[in-house]
Design a protein around this motif. Structure first.
Motif, mmCIF file in Angstrom:
data_model
loop_
_atom_site.group_PDB
_atom_site.id
_atom_site.type_symbol
_atom_site.label_atom_id
_atom_site.label_comp_id
_atom_site.label_asym_id
_atom_site.label_seq_id
_atom_site.Cartn_x
_atom_site.Cartn_y
_atom_site.Cartn_z
ATOM 1 N N MET A 1 0.843 -1.190 0.000
ATOM 2 C CA MET A 1 0.000 0.000 0.000
ATOM 3 C C MET A 1 0.878 1.240 0.000
ATOM 4 N N SER A 2 0.673 2.120 -0.935
ATOM 5 C CA SER A 2 1.486 3.319 -1.005
ATOM 6 C C SER A 2 0.957 4.396 -0.058
ATOM 7 N N LYS A 3 1.833 5.339 0.258
ATOM 8 C CA LYS A 3 1.471 6.465 1.111
ATOM 9 C C LYS A 3 1.311 7.706 0.244
ATOM 10 N N PRO A 4 0.430 8.617 0.643
ATOM 11 C CA PRO A 4 0.311 9.869 -0.110
ATOM 12 C C PRO A 4 1.580 10.698 0.014
ATOM 13 N N THR A 5 1.888 11.434 -1.045
ATOM 14 C CA THR A 5 3.060 12.289 -1.093
ATOM 15 C C THR A 5 2.615 13.721 -1.374
ATOM 16 N N ILE A 6 3.196 14.671 -0.647
ATOM 17 C CA ILE A 6 2.919 16.088 -0.883
ATOM 18 C C ILE A 6 4.170 16.707 -1.478
ATOM 19 N N ARG A 7 3.962 17.451 -2.571
ATOM 20 C CA ARG A 7 5.088 18.067 -3.256
ATOM 21 C C ARG A 7 4.612 19.329 -3.971
ATOM 22 N N PRO A 8 5.556 20.196 -4.362
ATOM 23 C CA PRO A 8 5.156 21.369 -5.144
ATOM 24 C C PRO A 8 4.482 20.942 -6.443
ATOM 25 N N MET A 9 3.505 21.727 -6.871
ATOM 26 C CA MET A 9 2.813 21.452 -8.129
ATOM 27 C C MET A 9 3.745 21.718 -9.296
ATOM 28 N N HIS A 10 3.694 20.844 -10.303
ATOM 29 C CA HIS A 10 4.439 21.009 -11.551
ATOM 30 C C HIS A 10 3.447 21.240 -12.685
ATOM 31 N N SER A 11 3.939 21.743 -13.790
ATOM 32 C CA SER A 11 3.060 21.973 -14.945
ATOM 33 C C SER A 11 2.436 20.669 -15.438
ATOM 34 N N ASP A 12 3.107 19.539 -15.225
ATOM 35 C CA ASP A 12 2.549 18.238 -15.625
ATOM 36 C C ASP A 12 1.288 17.876 -14.848
ATOM 37 N N ASP A 13 1.059 18.535 -13.721
ATOM 38 C CA ASP A 13 -0.115 18.258 -12.882
ATOM 39 C C ASP A 13 -1.353 19.019 -13.339
ATOM 40 N N ARG A 14 -1.178 19.961 -14.259
ATOM 41 C CA ARG A 14 -2.252 20.880 -14.631
ATOM 42 C C ARG A 14 -3.545 20.169 -15.032
ATOM 43 N N GLU A 15 -3.466 19.208 -15.927
ATOM 44 C CA GLU A 15 -4.692 18.536 -16.395
ATOM 45 C C GLU A 15 -5.430 17.832 -15.262
ATOM 46 N N ALA A 16 -4.702 17.156 -14.389
ATOM 47 C CA ALA A 16 -5.334 16.460 -13.266
ATOM 48 C C ALA A 16 -5.991 17.450 -12.312
ATOM 49 N N VAL A 17 -5.338 18.579 -12.068
ATOM 50 C CA VAL A 17 -5.885 19.599 -11.180
ATOM 51 C C VAL A 17 -7.134 20.226 -11.797
ATOM 52 N N VAL A 18 -7.062 20.577 -13.075
ATOM 53 C CA VAL A 18 -8.219 21.151 -13.765
ATOM 54 C C VAL A 18 -9.383 20.176 -13.725
ATOM 55 N N HIS A 19 -9.121 18.902 -13.942
ATOM 56 C CA HIS A 19 -10.181 17.888 -13.917
ATOM 57 C C HIS A 19 -10.818 17.799 -12.527
ATOM 58 N N LEU A 20 -10.003 17.717 -11.480
ATOM 59 C CA LEU A 20 -10.579 17.539 -10.145
ATOM 60 C C LEU A 20 -11.366 18.764 -9.698
ATOM 61 N N LEU A 21 -10.922 19.973 -10.065
ATOM 62 C CA LEU A 21 -11.650 21.174 -9.688
ATOM 63 C C LEU A 21 -12.852 21.420 -10.589
ATOM 64 N N GLY A 22 -12.717 21.088 -11.861
ATOM 65 C CA GLY A 22 -13.773 21.366 -12.830
ATOM 66 C C GLY A 22 -15.004 20.507 -12.678
ATOM 67 N N GLU A 23 -14.901 19.449 -11.907
ATOM 68 C CA GLU A 23 -16.047 18.549 -11.746
ATOM 69 C C GLU A 23 -16.506 18.433 -10.301
ATOM 70 N N SER A 24 -16.190 19.450 -9.488
ATOM 71 C CA SER A 24 -16.588 19.314 -8.088
ATOM 72 C C SER A 24 -17.101 20.620 -7.510
ATOM 73 N N ASP A 25 -17.909 20.462 -6.508
ATOM 74 C CA ASP A 25 -18.389 21.597 -5.733
ATOM 75 C C ASP A 25 -17.368 21.908 -4.660
ATOM 76 N N PRO A 26 -17.302 23.136 -4.256
ATOM 77 C CA PRO A 26 -18.269 24.213 -4.483
ATOM 78 C C PRO A 26 -18.076 24.962 -5.794
ATOM 79 N N TRP A 27 -17.023 24.613 -6.525
ATOM 80 C CA TRP A 27 -16.651 25.423 -7.688
ATOM 81 C C TRP A 27 -17.686 25.376 -8.800
ATOM 82 N N THR A 28 -18.340 24.257 -9.019
ATOM 83 C CA THR A 28 -19.373 24.238 -10.065
ATOM 84 C C THR A 28 -20.542 25.131 -9.655
#
Length: 159
Positions: A1-28
């Motif tokens: 079982m892997s552990k979560p990792t916290i790190r600075p955001m990179h440009s490669d993360d952009r699509e995943a971040v846009v997806h998670l925010l674009g489909e969730s409240d409260p932002w919608t």
């Protein structure tokens, strides 16, 4: 079982971040679209600290902090992917942010939508106090509630 990792955001993360925010409240509910998030994250927000929490190779959450806000710092954004909610990722990411912020200042501020009961409960559990509402701040008929977590008076750390 892997552990979560916290790190600075990179440009490669952009699509995943846009997806998670674009489909969730409260932002919608607040009217943010994926196009808005693409604009916000292209490039990665400048002059801010941006972090992601990753689990099993997937971005599970995002946090953005702006330094120097009301004698403290301001958590501009904390978002957790739908699939990752209820697993402690939000608390872990927020705890990481707090450890950085409280190393340089005594106050961390955030806002939460008045209709977002789950987020309000989350922040309360993490020790945040509701300071007060800002009515009609983002959308008509709704308020953003200013929150504060403190490690002591602002004059206690180099302010």
């Amino acid at each position: 079982m892997s552990k979560p990792t916290i790190r600075p955001m990179h440009s490669d993360d952009r699509e995943a971040v846009v997806h998670l925010l674009g489909e969730s409240d409260p932002w919608t509910t607040l009217g943010y679209t994926k196009e808005d998030w693409h604009r916000i994250f292209c490039p990665i927000p400048q002059g801010r600290d941006s972090y992601v929490i990753e689990f099993d190779g997937r971005v599970a959450g995002i946090a953005i902090v702006r330094e120097k806000f009301l004698l403290g710092d301001y958590l501009e954004l904390l978002g957790i992917a739908g699939w990752a909610r209820g697993k402690g990722f939000g608390a872990r990411l927020l705890g990481h942010i707090e450890s950085i912020v409280f190393g340089r200042t005594n106050n961390l501020f955030a806002c939460v939508s008045d209709f977002n009961a789950a987020a309000r409960a989350f922040y309360k559990k993490q020790g945040y106090q509701e300071i007060g509402p800002m009515p009609n701040f983002l959308i008509p008929g709704s308020a953003e509630v200013l929150l504060r977590k403190t490690a002591g008076p602002a004059r206690g750390k180099g302010q």
